[in-house]
Scaffold this motif. Structure first.
Motif, mmCIF file in Angstrom:
data_model
loop_
_atom_site.group_PDB
_atom_site.id
_atom_site.type_symbol
_atom_site.label_atom_id
_atom_site.label_comp_id
_atom_site.label_asym_id
_atom_site.label_seq_id
_atom_site.Cartn_x
_atom_site.Cartn_y
_atom_site.Cartn_z
ATOM 1 N N ALA A 175 -48.443 -20.375 -7.544
ATOM 2 C CA ALA A 175 -49.189 -19.947 -8.729
ATOM 3 C C ALA A 175 -50.663 -19.845 -8.369
ATOM 4 N N TRP A 176 -51.261 -18.681 -8.611
ATOM 5 C CA TRP A 176 -52.640 -18.494 -8.175
ATOM 6 C C TRP A 176 -53.445 -17.796 -9.255
ATOM 7 N N ALA A 177 -54.749 -17.954 -9.141
ATOM 8 C CA ALA A 177 -55.674 -17.336 -10.088
ATOM 9 C C ALA A 177 -56.710 -16.534 -9.327
ATOM 10 N N ILE A 178 -57.137 -15.443 -9.928
ATOM 11 C CA ILE A 178 -58.182 -14.619 -9.327
ATOM 12 C C ILE A 178 -59.547 -15.117 -9.805
ATOM 13 N N LEU A 179 -60.491 -15.166 -8.893
ATOM 14 C CA LEU A 179 -61.849 -15.594 -9.196
ATOM 15 C C LEU A 179 -62.766 -14.379 -9.345
ATOM 16 N N PRO A 180 -63.980 -14.582 -9.829
ATOM 17 C CA PRO A 180 -64.930 -13.471 -9.870
ATOM 18 C C PRO A 180 -65.163 -12.895 -8.464
ATOM 19 N N GLY A 181 -65.341 -11.594 -8.399
ATOM 20 C CA GLY A 181 -65.563 -10.938 -7.118
ATOM 21 C C GLY A 181 -67.008 -11.041 -6.662
ATOM 22 N N GLU A 233 -57.817 -27.341 -10.349
ATOM 23 C CA GLU A 233 -57.319 -28.478 -11.117
ATOM 24 C C GLU A 233 -56.111 -28.097 -11.970
ATOM 25 N N ARG A 234 -55.930 -26.790 -12.199
ATOM 26 C CA ARG A 234 -54.856 -26.363 -13.097
ATOM 27 C C ARG A 234 -53.928 -25.309 -12.485
ATOM 28 N N THR A 235 -54.175 -24.893 -11.242
ATOM 29 C CA THR A 235 -53.275 -23.952 -10.593
ATOM 30 C C THR A 235 -53.215 -24.262 -9.107
ATOM 31 N N ASP A 236 -52.266 -23.626 -8.411
ATOM 32 C CA ASP A 236 -51.995 -23.975 -7.012
ATOM 33 C C ASP A 236 -52.991 -23.388 -6.030
ATOM 34 N N ALA A 237 -53.490 -22.187 -6.320
ATOM 35 C CA ALA A 237 -54.321 -21.478 -5.352
ATOM 36 C C ALA A 237 -55.288 -20.571 -6.092
ATOM 37 N N VAL A 238 -56.349 -20.183 -5.397
ATOM 38 C CA VAL A 238 -57.317 -19.225 -5.927
ATOM 39 C C VAL A 238 -57.650 -18.212 -4.836
ATOM 40 N N LEU A 239 -58.012 -17.024 -5.267
ATOM 41 C CA LEU A 239 -58.370 -15.943 -4.352
ATOM 42 C C LEU A 239 -59.492 -15.142 -5.000
ATOM 43 N N ALA A 240 -60.536 -14.851 -4.225
ATOM 44 C CA ALA A 240 -61.693 -14.141 -4.760
ATOM 45 C C ALA A 240 -61.855 -12.809 -4.045
ATOM 46 N N GLU A 290 -57.382 -33.183 -1.453
ATOM 47 C CA GLU A 290 -56.441 -32.719 -2.462
ATOM 48 C C GLU A 290 -56.652 -31.245 -2.803
ATOM 49 N N ARG A 291 -57.883 -30.774 -2.661
ATOM 50 C CA ARG A 291 -58.214 -29.380 -2.911
ATOM 51 C C ARG A 291 -59.153 -28.911 -1.808
ATOM 52 N N ALA A 292 -58.893 -27.741 -1.258
ATOM 53 C CA ALA A 292 -59.747 -27.192 -0.203
ATOM 54 C C ALA A 292 -60.007 -25.720 -0.462
ATOM 55 N N VAL A 293 -61.247 -25.327 -0.256
ATOM 56 C CA VAL A 293 -61.683 -23.940 -0.430
ATOM 57 C C VAL A 293 -62.296 -23.479 0.886
ATOM 58 N N LEU A 294 -61.892 -22.297 1.333
ATOM 59 C CA LEU A 294 -62.394 -21.719 2.578
ATOM 60 C C LEU A 294 -63.089 -20.407 2.256
ATOM 61 N N ARG A 336 -54.426 -26.160 -3.529
ATOM 62 C CA ARG A 336 -54.135 -27.568 -3.718
ATOM 63 C C ARG A 336 -53.257 -28.024 -2.558
ATOM 64 N N ALA A 337 -53.413 -29.263 -2.154
ATOM 65 C CA ALA A 337 -52.665 -29.764 -1.002
ATOM 66 C C ALA A 337 -51.164 -29.672 -1.226
ATOM 67 N N ASP A 338 -50.696 -29.990 -2.435
ATOM 68 C CA ASP A 338 -49.257 -30.042 -2.669
ATOM 69 C C ASP A 338 -48.631 -28.659 -2.820
ATOM 70 N N ALA A 339 -49.449 -27.613 -2.811
ATOM 71 C CA ALA A 339 -48.927 -26.253 -2.945
ATOM 72 C C ALA A 339 -49.238 -25.382 -1.729
ATOM 73 N N PHE A 340 -49.899 -25.944 -0.726
ATOM 74 C CA PHE A 340 -50.330 -25.127 0.407
ATOM 75 C C PHE A 340 -49.128 -24.640 1.205
ATOM 76 N N ASP A 341 -49.104 -23.344 1.481
ATOM 77 C CA ASP A 341 -48.068 -22.710 2.287
ATOM 78 C C ASP A 341 -48.772 -21.846 3.328
ATOM 79 N N ARG A 342 -48.807 -22.325 4.566
ATOM 80 C CA ARG A 342 -49.577 -21.607 5.588
ATOM 81 C C ARG A 342 -48.997 -20.242 5.915
ATOM 82 N N SER A 343 -47.726 -19.992 5.579
ATOM 83 C CA SER A 343 -47.139 -18.694 5.869
ATOM 84 C C SER A 343 -47.783 -17.580 5.049
ATOM 85 N N VAL A 344 -48.482 -17.942 3.956
ATOM 86 C CA VAL A 344 -49.160 -16.940 3.130
ATOM 87 C C VAL A 344 -50.141 -16.117 3.957
ATOM 88 N N LEU A 345 -50.719 -16.718 4.989
ATOM 89 C CA LEU A 345 -51.740 -16.038 5.777
ATOM 90 C C LEU A 345 -51.187 -15.376 7.036
#
Length: 240
Positions: A186-192, A133-140, A108-112, A153-162
């Motif tokens: 919808a995405w959130a920025i993580l600590p760098g 748990e509360r947004t579609d994607a994260v980027l650090a 349901e959630r995957a981080v690479l 999140r699985a239900d928001a994954f869009d492979r064209s983003v990459l």
């Protein structure tokens, strides 16, 4: 797929890895460390990054490049993770395929993330899963204008983003964030955190490890990488 994904849990962490063959990995570090040294550092960093991931409560998938090194990677890094070849014509498509495979197998959630983050705090990866748990994607963000971790999140994954991202440039993070916005994700920025690609970044890593370990390099943070770097004179230029 040559082996099943672990069945437990609804999340996966994907370690994106190039096997440490001299001359084929961390080539920007060759002027500093030589081909064997660059491969040796890559090996130590991957081992420390994986050791950190093993402390998390999430199945680990190791995505291996090149495909012919799959059994070599399994023998090197040991049991526990599942090992899979990277597939795709370029970096973005290989990462997208790794994420898509995780979702197709029930995550349901995957981080690479990359394998050059030896002193990355595990809390950042845990925070990535919590944020998903509360947004579609994260980027650090990485310190060089790139990024070191992406998650969906699985239900928001869009492979064209990459697709079409200028990789390994100061524009990588901005281009990826723009692609997420265009896709309506919808995405959130993580600590760098800094990854390690250049001689200056190697010197900065060694400085952080000196602060964490003292001059003798003994300690629990990135011990394999510390042992490698403390055995060498690394100042960001010349040969170590």
């Amino acid at each position: 797929m040559d082996e099943p994904y672990p069945p437990d849990g609804d999340r996966r962490v994907i370690l994106f890895l190039k096997t440490p063959r001299p001359g084929a990995v961390k080539t920007r570090l060759v002027p500093l460390l030589g081909e064997d040294g660059a491969a040796g550092l890559a090996k130590a960093m991957a081992e420390d990054t994986l050791a950190m991931l093993r402390t998390l409560d999430a199945p680990i998938l190791v995505s291996v490049e090149p495909e012919r090194d799959l059994s070599r990677a399994r023998k090197w890094l040991g049991e526990g993770p599942s090992y899979f070849p990277q597939r795709g014509e370029d970096l973005g498509r290989r990462m997208a395929t790794a994420l898509a495979d995780a979702f197709e197998q029930g995550s349901e959630r995957a981080v690479l993330l990359g394998a050059d983050l030896p002193d990355l705090p595990s809390e950042i990866v845990s925070h990535a899963f919590q944020t998903l748990e509360r947004t579609d994607a994260v980027l650090a963000p990485a310190a060089d204008g790139g990024w070191f971790l992406i998650g969906f999140r699985a239900d928001a994954f869009d492979r064209s983003v990459l697709d079409g991202i200028p990789w390994s440039t100061p524009e990588t993070f901005q281009a990826t964030s723009d692609a997420l916005d265009r896709a309506g994700v919808a995405w959130a920025i993580l600590p760098g955190w800094p990854d390690v690609d250049t001689p200056a970044e190697v010197a900065e890593l060694k400085s952080r490890l000196v602060s964490a370990h003292g001059q003798n390099g003994s300690g629990d943070i990135a011990p394999r990488t510390a042992a490698f770097l403390f055995a060498r004179e690394v100042d960001g230029g010349g040969h170590g």
